[in-house]
Design an enzyme around this catalytic site. Structure first.
Site, short mmCIF file in Angstrom:
data_model
loop_
_atom_site.label_atom_id
_atom_site.label_comp_id
_atom_site.label_asym_id
_atom_site.label_seq_id
_atom_site.Cartn_x
_atom_site.Cartn_y
_atom_site.Cartn_z
N ILE A 167 0.76 -1.24 -0.02
CA ILE A 167 0.05 0.07 0.04
C ILE A 167 0.90 1.30 0.03
N ASP A 211 12.03 2.50 5.41
CA ASP A 211 11.56 0.91 5.29
C ASP A 211 12.69 0.10 5.58
N PHE A 225 2.68 3.07 7.61
CA PHE A 225 2.33 1.68 7.03
C PHE A 225 3.13 0.63 7.92
N LYS A 282 1.89 -7.89 9.26
CA LYS A 282 0.46 -8.06 8.80
C LYS A 282 -0.27 -9.26 8.58
N SER A 288 -7.60 -1.43 10.23
CA SER A 288 -8.22 -2.57 9.54
C SER A 288 -9.64 -2.70 9.61
N THR A 312 -10.77 -5.44 10.39
CA THR A 312 -10.76 -6.81 11.36
C THR A 312 -11.25 -6.10 12.74
N TYR A 359 -2.48 -9.90 15.70
CA TYR A 359 -2.40 -8.67 14.77
C TYR A 359 -3.81 -7.71 14.87
N LYS A 388 -3.91 -3.53 15.82
CA LYS A 388 -4.66 -2.62 15.07
C LYS A 388 -5.66 -1.82 15.91
N LEU A 439 -6.69 -13.79 -0.74
CA LEU A 439 -7.16 -14.55 -2.04
C LEU A 439 -6.66 -14.14 -3.26
N ARG A 449 -12.26 -21.65 6.31
CA ARG A 449 -11.09 -21.25 7.11
C ARG A 449 -11.33 -20.76 8.39
N GLY A 508 -11.60 -18.64 11.70
CA GLY A 508 -11.65 -17.15 12.05
C GLY A 508 -12.17 -16.60 11.05
P1 NAD Z 1 3.68 -4.53 3.43
O1 NAD Z 1 4.10 -5.62 4.31
O2 NAD Z 1 3.58 -4.69 2.16
O3 NAD Z 1 4.02 -3.19 3.99
C1 NAD Z 1 4.78 -2.65 5.11
C2 NAD Z 1 6.01 -2.54 4.73
O4 NAD Z 1 6.54 -1.80 6.16
C3 NAD Z 1 7.27 -3.44 4.18
O5 NAD Z 1 7.68 -2.98 3.15
C4 NAD Z 1 8.16 -3.78 5.26
O6 NAD Z 1 9.33 -3.92 4.78
C5 NAD Z 1 7.92 -2.26 6.27
N1 NAD Z 1 8.18 -2.60 7.70
C6 NAD Z 1 7.85 -3.36 8.54
N2 NAD Z 1 8.15 -3.20 9.80
C7 NAD Z 1 9.02 -2.18 9.68
C8 NAD Z 1 9.79 -1.36 10.68
N3 NAD Z 1 9.73 -1.70 12.02
N4 NAD Z 1 10.43 -0.19 10.22
C9 NAD Z 1 10.67 0.09 8.67
N5 NAD Z 1 9.73 -0.54 8.10
C10 NAD Z 1 8.98 -1.65 8.52
O7 NAD Z 1 2.06 -4.19 4.15
P2 NAD Z 1 0.94 -3.42 3.34
O8 NAD Z 1 -0.16 -4.45 2.84
O9 NAD Z 1 1.40 -2.35 2.48
O10 NAD Z 1 0.22 -2.72 4.61
C11 NAD Z 1 0.37 -1.73 5.13
C12 NAD Z 1 -0.35 -1.51 6.62
O11 NAD Z 1 -1.64 -1.55 6.04
C13 NAD Z 1 0.21 -2.14 7.42
O12 NAD Z 1 -0.02 -1.38 8.69
C14 NAD Z 1 -1.12 -3.24 7.68
O13 NAD Z 1 -1.31 -3.88 8.70
C15 NAD Z 1 -2.14 -2.42 7.11
N6 NAD Z 1 -3.27 -2.99 6.60
C16 NAD Z 1 -3.02 -3.84 5.39
C17 NAD Z 1 -4.20 -4.61 4.98
C18 NAD Z 1 -3.71 -5.36 3.46
O14 NAD Z 1 -4.88 -6.29 3.52
N7 NAD Z 1 -2.81 -5.28 2.94
C19 NAD Z 1 -5.53 -4.40 5.51
C20 NAD Z 1 -5.59 -3.48 6.48
C21 NAD Z 1 -4.59 -3.03 6.98
C1 UD1 Z 2 -7.49 -10.76 5.69
C2 UD1 Z 2 -7.14 -10.81 7.10
C3 UD1 Z 2 -7.71 -9.41 7.88
C4 UD1 Z 2 -7.24 -8.31 7.08
C5 UD1 Z 2 -7.68 -8.28 5.62
C6 UD1 Z 2 -7.46 -7.02 4.73
C7 UD1 Z 2 -7.11 -13.10 7.87
C8 UD1 Z 2 -8.05 -14.21 8.66
N1 UD1 Z 2 -7.70 -11.76 7.80
O1 UD1 Z 2 -8.94 -10.77 5.72
O2 UD1 Z 2 -7.05 -9.22 9.22
O3 UD1 Z 2 -7.81 -7.20 7.75
O4 UD1 Z 2 -7.06 -9.73 5.06
O5 UD1 Z 2 -6.60 -7.46 3.98
O6 UD1 Z 2 -6.29 -13.32 7.13
N2 UD1 Z 2 -10.12 -17.29 0.40
C9 UD1 Z 2 -9.96 -18.38 -0.34
N3 UD1 Z 2 -8.81 -18.88 -0.45
C10 UD1 Z 2 -7.85 -18.66 -0.24
C11 UD1 Z 2 -7.56 -17.29 0.38
C12 UD1 Z 2 -8.68 -16.81 0.75
O7 UD1 Z 2 -11.24 -19.03 -0.31
O8 UD1 Z 2 -6.80 -19.34 -0.76
C13 UD1 Z 2 -11.19 -16.54 0.89
C14 UD1 Z 2 -11.37 -16.34 2.33
O9 UD1 Z 2 -12.04 -17.47 3.00
C15 UD1 Z 2 -12.38 -15.03 2.55
C16 UD1 Z 2 -11.85 -14.15 1.07
O10 UD1 Z 2 -11.55 -15.11 0.38
O11 UD1 Z 2 -13.51 -15.29 2.27
C17 UD1 Z 2 -10.81 -13.05 1.48
O12 UD1 Z 2 -9.70 -13.86 2.09
P1 UD1 Z 2 -8.28 -12.83 2.35
O13 UD1 Z 2 -7.93 -12.20 1.29
O14 UD1 Z 2 -7.38 -13.94 3.19
O15 UD1 Z 2 -8.74 -11.81 3.32
P2 UD1 Z 2 -9.82 -11.71 4.62
O16 UD1 Z 2 -9.79 -12.97 5.25
O17 UD1 Z 2 -11.11 -11.04 4.46
#
Ligand code: NAD
Ligand code: UD1
Length: 350
Positions: free
Chosen positions: A15, A34, A84, A88, A128, A130, A153, A157, A203, A297, A299
């Site tokens: 992100i 980073d 960020f 995660k 999130s 979540t 995790y 948040k 997914l 799955r 949870g």
């Molecule tokens: P990501 O892992 O791709 O990016 C996180 C980056 O932070 C990585 O490049 C990592 O190397 C860096 N990093 C981690 N710990 C560090 C530290 N202590 N110091 C410096 N750099 C550090 O994850 P993302 O998907 O881009 O997510 C970004 C944020 O959004 C996270 O806080 C995550 O929890 C939150 N978030 C992500 C999702 C998702 O589905 N991707 C959903 C909800 C919330």
């Molecule tokens: C996950 C995280 C959640 C986070 C969110 C945002 C978990 C349990 N939760 O949510 O904390 O905030 O990402 O990115 O990991 N699925 C399949 N097959 C797969 C993978 C996923 O059927 O191989 C389904 C899952 O059951 C779900 C949907 O696809 O219904 C989305 O799954 P996923 O991408 O893992 O995200 P979340 O579980 O919603």
């Protein structure tokens, strides 16, 4: 002329990298910190190729007080921080809770302390959906009661939001927590995207890797949910739409508007089932995806989608991209990585 300088922690991640591109497009200078725990240094160049601009990049851990303080001292004109940097992976957090509390909580506290020391006022925090668990009522608004976290995790948040809110009570910091729903997709140029290390847990990366032949088949977790087609429903949001809301939320803080602490849902307001995601992928890629139904799955919740009207009303932001855009761009990125990996492998460079 630059509109100001923003520091992005975790700016080489999924992100973060897209947000840096949108900050560049909006006219901001960017400093990235980073530690490369979940990203590669090549992403800095991919950002440059995507936005046409370079960000200053420091390979530094935000918990390394001396090194991080040096970065901030080098850039005394930083106006705001988008945070960020965190771990995660939900499953890993259950096995290694202290690793998650250390990085996600201590990292945040360290960052807030450094903001005070360096006189930086504005902070955006990645939260999130979540934190809502499976709510009783849909869509989920920012006022929907939170549920106890299902994983360490998720708890980081929830606690992270509380820490940021409390820090804003002192008056020296303004903060916004953005509760992302399910971020997917990639920039349409295909140079930056989501590149999970190891077997993808989420997914969409699993879908694209299966279509690319890296995985045998997708397992669809559960086809007996109380939904129309029996598969679970999520609010998938294109990462470029998500990146844009960060620019809007930061601009509002820089303009001194809004309360000292605020929360926004970031989703499209529309839910899609797993089967709908697969169908969209097949439609835009022209490929047929091998999949099989498997047990639910543990949870997982049944159905989650956002009421995202607060962001629309107060930030003038609305998600624009469709599920087809998300699948098309994720697939473009997947194909790009395959080509690149091939070249890198040939040069013995991975
Ligand atoms: P990501 O892992 O791709 O990016 C996180 C980056 O932070 C990585 O490049 C990592 O190397 C860096 N990093 C981690 N710990 C560090 C530290 N202590 N110091 C410096 N750099 C550090 O994850 P993302 O998907 O881009 O997510 C970004 C944020 O959004 C996270 O806080 C995550 O929890 C939150 N978030 C992500 C999702 C998702 O589905 N991707 C959903 C909800 C919330
Ligand atoms: C996950 C995280 C959640 C986070 C969110 C945002 C978990 C349990 N939760 O949510 O904390 O905030 O990402 O990115 O990991 N699925 C399949 N097959 C797969 C993978 C996923 O059927 O191989 C389904 C899952 O059951 C779900 C949907 O696809 O219904 C989305 O799954 P996923 O991408 O893992 O995200 P979340 O579980 O919603």
């Amino acid at each position: 002329m630059s509109r100001g300088k923003i520091l992005v922690t975790g700016g080489l991640g999924f992100i973060g990298s897209h947000t840096v591109v949108e900050l560049h497009k909006a006219g901001y200078d960017v400093v990235i910190v980073d530690n490369l725990d979940n990203s590669r240094p090549q992403v800095a160049e991919a950002i440059h190729l995507t936005s046409g601009q370079r960000a200053a990049f420091y390979p530094c851990d935000i918990r390394d007080r001396a090194a991080f303080s040096n970065v901030l001292a080098e850039h005394p004109d930083i106006k705001g921080i988008i945070h960020f940097a965190a771990y995660k992976a939900v499953g890993e957090s259950v096995d290694k809770p202290l690793k998650y509390y250390d990085n996600n909580i201590n990292g945040l506290v360290e960052l807030l302390k450094q903001m005070n020391e360096h006189g930086i006022r504005n902070m955006l925090f990645s939260s999130s959906c979540t934190v809502y668990g499976q709510p009783e009522k849909l869509p989920i608004s920012e006022n929907t009661p939170l549920q106890p976290a299902e994983s360490p995790y998720g708890n980081t948040k929830k606690i992270g939001e509380d820490i940021l809110r409390d820090a804003t009570f002192t008056g020296s910091i303004r903060g916004v927590a953005l509760r992302y729903f399910n971020p997917v997709g990639a920039h349409e140029k295909g140079l930056i995207g989501e590149l999970p290390i190891g077997v993808p847990q989420n997914l969409v990366p699993f879908v694209t890797q299966t279509a690319a032949g890296l995985r045998d088949q997708l397992r669809v977790f559960g086809n007996d949910y109380p939904t129309e087609d029996g598969t679970a429903i999520r609010d998938y949001i294109h990462v470029v739409d998500l990146a844009k809301v960060h620019v809007k939320a930061m601009e509002r803080m820089l303009d001194g508007e809004g309360p000292s602490y605020d929360i926004f849902n970031v989703g499209t307001g529309r839910g899609h089932s797993v089967l709908e995601v697969i169908q969209a992928f097949e439609r835009v890629s022209g490929k047929s995806l091998p999949y099989a139904f498997a047990d639910r799955r543990s949870g997982d919740v049944v159905e989650v989608y956002a009421d995202a009207t607060k962001a629309e009303r107060e930030l003038q932001w609305k998600a624009e991209k469709t599920i087809d855009d998300m699948m098309r761009d994720a697939w473009t990125f997947q194909q790009h990585i395959l080509n690149k990996t091939h070249i890198l492998n040939r040069n013995n460079n991975v």
